[in-house]
Write a protein that holds these residues in place. Structure first.
Motif, PDB file in Angstrom:
ATOM      1  N   GLY A 260      16.283 -21.320  15.038  1.00  0.00           N
ATOM      2  CA  GLY A 260      15.211 -20.721  14.266  1.00  0.00           C
ATOM      3  C   GLY A 260      15.237 -19.209  14.220  1.00  0.00           C
ATOM      4  O   GLY A 260      14.383 -18.592  13.578  1.00  0.00           O
ATOM      5  N   LEU A 261      16.201 -18.592  14.902  1.00  0.00           N
ATOM      6  CA  LEU A 261      16.325 -17.135  14.908  1.00  0.00           C
ATOM      7  C   LEU A 261      17.504 -16.709  14.038  1.00  0.00           C
ATOM      8  O   LEU A 261      18.521 -17.392  13.966  1.00  0.00           O
ATOM      9  CB  LEU A 261      16.540 -16.611  16.327  1.00  0.00           C
TER      10      LEU A 261
ATOM     11  N   THR B 199      18.872 -10.588  17.505  1.00  0.00           N
ATOM     12  CA  THR B 199      18.235 -11.786  16.953  1.00  0.00           C
ATOM     13  C   THR B 199      16.829 -11.431  16.505  1.00  0.00           C
ATOM     14  O   THR B 199      16.168 -10.543  17.076  1.00  0.00           O
ATOM     15  CB  THR B 199      18.179 -12.941  17.969  1.00  0.00           C
ATOM     16  N   TRP B 200      16.359 -12.151  15.469  1.00  0.00           N
ATOM     17  CA  TRP B 200      15.084 -11.850  14.832  1.00  0.00           C
ATOM     18  C   TRP B 200      14.352 -13.137  14.499  1.00  0.00           C
ATOM     19  O   TRP B 200      14.972 -14.137  14.150  1.00  0.00           O
ATOM     20  CB  TRP B 200      15.313 -11.087  13.525  1.00  0.00           C
ATOM     21  N   GLU B 201      13.032 -13.074  14.545  1.00  0.00           N
ATOM     22  CA  GLU B 201      12.209 -14.143  14.007  1.00  0.00           C
ATOM     23  C   GLU B 201      12.077 -13.948  12.504  1.00  0.00           C
ATOM     24  O   GLU B 201      11.779 -12.841  12.037  1.00  0.00           O
ATOM     25  CB  GLU B 201      10.827 -14.144  14.664  1.00  0.00           C
ATOM     26  N   VAL B 202      12.289 -15.010  11.749  1.00  0.00           N
ATOM     27  CA  VAL B 202      12.168 -14.953  10.292  1.00  0.00           C
ATOM     28  C   VAL B 202      10.738 -15.326   9.920  1.00  0.00           C
ATOM     29  O   VAL B 202      10.279 -16.431  10.204  1.00  0.00           O
ATOM     30  CB  VAL B 202      13.181 -15.905   9.625  1.00  0.00           C
ATOM     31  N   THR B 203      10.033 -14.403   9.296  1.00  0.00           N
ATOM     32  CA  THR B 203       8.616 -14.614   9.006  1.00  0.00           C
ATOM     33  C   THR B 203       8.399 -15.589   7.844  1.00  0.00           C
ATOM     34  O   THR B 203       7.392 -16.295   7.794  1.00  0.00           O
ATOM     35  CB  THR B 203       7.936 -13.281   8.668  1.00  0.00           C
TER      36      THR B 203
ATOM     37  N   PRO C 266      13.431 -11.306   5.529  1.00  0.00           N
ATOM     38  CA  PRO C 266      11.995 -11.358   5.827  1.00  0.00           C
ATOM     39  C   PRO C 266      11.776 -11.489   7.336  1.00  0.00           C
ATOM     40  O   PRO C 266      11.527 -12.579   7.859  1.00  0.00           O
ATOM     41  CB  PRO C 266      11.539 -12.612   5.078  1.00  0.00           C
ATOM     42  N   VAL C 267      11.899 -10.376   8.059  1.00  0.00           N
ATOM     43  CA  VAL C 267      11.777 -10.383   9.511  1.00  0.00           C
ATOM     44  C   VAL C 267      10.697  -9.398   9.933  1.00  0.00           C
ATOM     45  O   VAL C 267      10.288  -8.518   9.178  1.00  0.00           O
ATOM     46  CB  VAL C 267      13.114 -10.018  10.189  1.00  0.00           C
ATOM     47  N   ASP C 268      10.272  -9.544  11.194  1.00  0.00           N
ATOM     48  CA  ASP C 268       9.263  -8.648  11.744  1.00  0.00           C
ATOM     49  C   ASP C 268       9.900  -7.778  12.824  1.00  0.00           C
ATOM     50  O   ASP C 268      10.469  -6.737  12.538  1.00  0.00           O
ATOM     51  CB  ASP C 268       8.106  -9.467  12.297  1.00  0.00           C
ATOM     52  N   LEU C 269       9.865  -8.234  14.075  1.00  0.00           N
ATOM     53  CA  LEU C 269      10.435  -7.475  15.182  1.00  0.00           C
ATOM     54  C   LEU C 269      11.648  -8.201  15.748  1.00  0.00           C
ATOM     55  O   LEU C 269      11.687  -9.436  15.760  1.00  0.00           O
ATOM     56  CB  LEU C 269       9.404  -7.277  16.293  1.00  0.00           C
TER      57      LEU C 269
END
Length: 473
Positions: free
Chosen positions: A284-285, A251-255, A317-320
């Motif tokens: 939201g992930l 799972t990822w946070e979308v920036t 568009p993800v970070d970590l």
């Protein structure tokens, strides 16, 4: 390795409540359900509603189940699965769909009663290469013959260039651990004991019923349901008809959510071919799944995770990453679930397995079929899924498994052993059927490449058909 620790559980972990303690001495019941994932709890609930006395045994707890580690998709489309089973004819596909619609309907009604959110989504099977268009066309044709409201979509909301997709409206997604925890809590509130931490070591059929030898004593039952992914031990030889696979999920946070394709958040999707990419948004992930492999045969699982991470970074568009985990499931030699007697003509021991990574709707359907069979009210589509409804169908994967087994038997003569830092030296001979386990550095486990049993660094059994730990040296 991912930037975040590789976790064994799904990110929606809510716990499983206070475990019940199994009393010493023989425990007697009408039906013993082994395995408290979705199939087990649905079966137990329906049996209890029908007046049967039921106990549920689980080796670990809710967090460790395949259900809790799943993607949480509630869909009857299921990638290209409908087209694959169409080789058996339209009647089999019709039964398969009837079963999955029944499972989906039961889950929707029940989760609504339990106030567990179910989010409606359209499901997409995506052609990610020109070669996959024929497979997606076959899915669309199968849907059309069955009267499903599937439709071709030339430009689906998918982050990578695609060559069309099949869209099926009216599907759903759920937090799988929240769902399972609520179902378990309801079982306990209605007086059905759920004993976590009880592993079944032996299933022995007798004239008076079935005796289970467990890590906490003996359980005597008229009937036993084995809802454990794969039946423990060698019962019925079903382990020969199953291939164990692990899938990776992150799972990822979308920036920048505005950079997602329009309509992406209202869908969930999976590619028609390899490499598989399974996508959905949850709380939201972004959830990304794929890079599956046969248990014990991947030399570098961390490389698989790195590939999945890199693909996600390139296309989203993800970070970590927030979480990373793996799930294990089994595919049968017929591509159909195996739900019914473990041994032909003997209803004392029933099994449910072979969901091929689509275990939520199939698991609920299996519970409906098993409970109906025991209570004398069988479902119409049940016979299609009986393990012995059609002859076993050895495939190339069967031959590959036999080859691994043969090589392992040759190695077993030297009794290889292994040792990890901080853990005792253990035998690398799997106690199930003599396969030589391999170290999985990513998940810190010994994995058997033959029938999918897995063990901790100290040899403690984690899952699979094995019923004993690795021997310590």
């Amino acid at each position: 390795m991912s930037e975040t620790p590789f976790a064994a559980t799904d990110p929606g972990d809510t716990g499983a409540g206070t475990p019940e303690i199994m009393a010493p001495g023989p425990l007697r019941t009408d039906v013993a359900v082994v395995g408290a994932g979705l199939t087990g709890v649905v079966t137990a609930q329906l049996l209890a509603d029908g007046g049967a006395h039921v106990v549920v045994l689980d080796a670990d707890g809710a967090r460790a189940t395949t259900t809790a580690r799943s993607t949480g998709k509630l869909s009857v489309l299921q990638g290209t699965r409908l087209a694959r089973i169409a080789r058996y004819g339209d009647e089999v596909v019709q039964d398969y769909l009837a079963a999955n619609f029944a499972g989906l309907g039961w889950l929707r009604r029940t989760l609504d009663d339990l106030n567990v959110p179910v989010e409606n989504r359209d499901d997409l099977t995506v052609a990610s290469t020109p070669e996959e268009v024929a497979d997606v066309d076959a899915v669309l044709a199968t849907c059309a013959r069955q009267g499903l409201a599937a439709q071709w979509e030339e430009d689906p909301p998918y982050p990578v260039r695609s060559y069309g997709a099949v869209r099926l409206p009216g599907q759903a997604q759920v937090d799988p651990l929240r769902m399972l925890s609520a179902l378990r809590a309801r079982l306990r509130s209605r007086g059905v004991p759920v004993y976590d931490g009880v592993r079944v070591r032996q299933v022995r059929r007798a004239r008076s019923g079935v005796a289970l030898r467990t890590t906490h004593g003996t359980v005597l039952a008229d009937r036993v349901v084995l809802a454990t992914g794969t039946p423990p031990g060698r019962l019925g030889g079903l382990f020969l008809r199953l291939e164990a696979g692990r899938s990776l999920l992150t799972t990822w946070e979308v920036t920048d959510p505005t950079a997602l394709p329009p309509g992406f958040t209202e869908t969930m999707s999976i590619t028609a071919g390899s490499p598989v990419r399974s996508l959905r948004m949850a709380d939201g992930l972004l959830m990304v799944g794929g890079e599956g492999y046969t248990v014990g045969r991947e030399r570098d699982p961390a490389r698989r995770l790195a590939v999945l991470d890199e693909w996600t970074r390139v296309h989203f568009p993800v970070d970590l990453p927030r979480h990373a985990w793996a799930a294990q499931d089994y595919t049968s030699d017929t591509d159909l679930p195996l739900v019914g007697p473990a041994v032909p003509g003997d209803d004392r021991v029933l099994v449910a397995t072979g969901y091929a990574k689509w275990g939520l709707t199939n698991g609920a359907a299996a519970g409906l079929a098993l409970a109906g069979r025991i209570l004398g009210d069988p479902v119409e589509w049940g016979p299609t899924f009986e393990p012995w409804a059609r002859r076993p169908a050895p495939r190339t994967s069967t031959a590959a498994t036999f080859g691994v087994q043969t090589r392992d038997w040759a190695c077993a003569a030297t009794r290889p052993s292994g040792e990890r830092p901080g853990a005792p030296r253990v035998s690398r001979i799997c106690p199930h059927l003599g396969g030589v386990v391999r170290w999985n550095d990513q998940e810190q486990s010994w994995d058997c490449p033959v029938h999918g049993s897995r063990f901790g660094p100290d040899g403690t059994l984690l899952e699979g058909p094995a019923t004993e730990d690795l021997a310590r040296h």
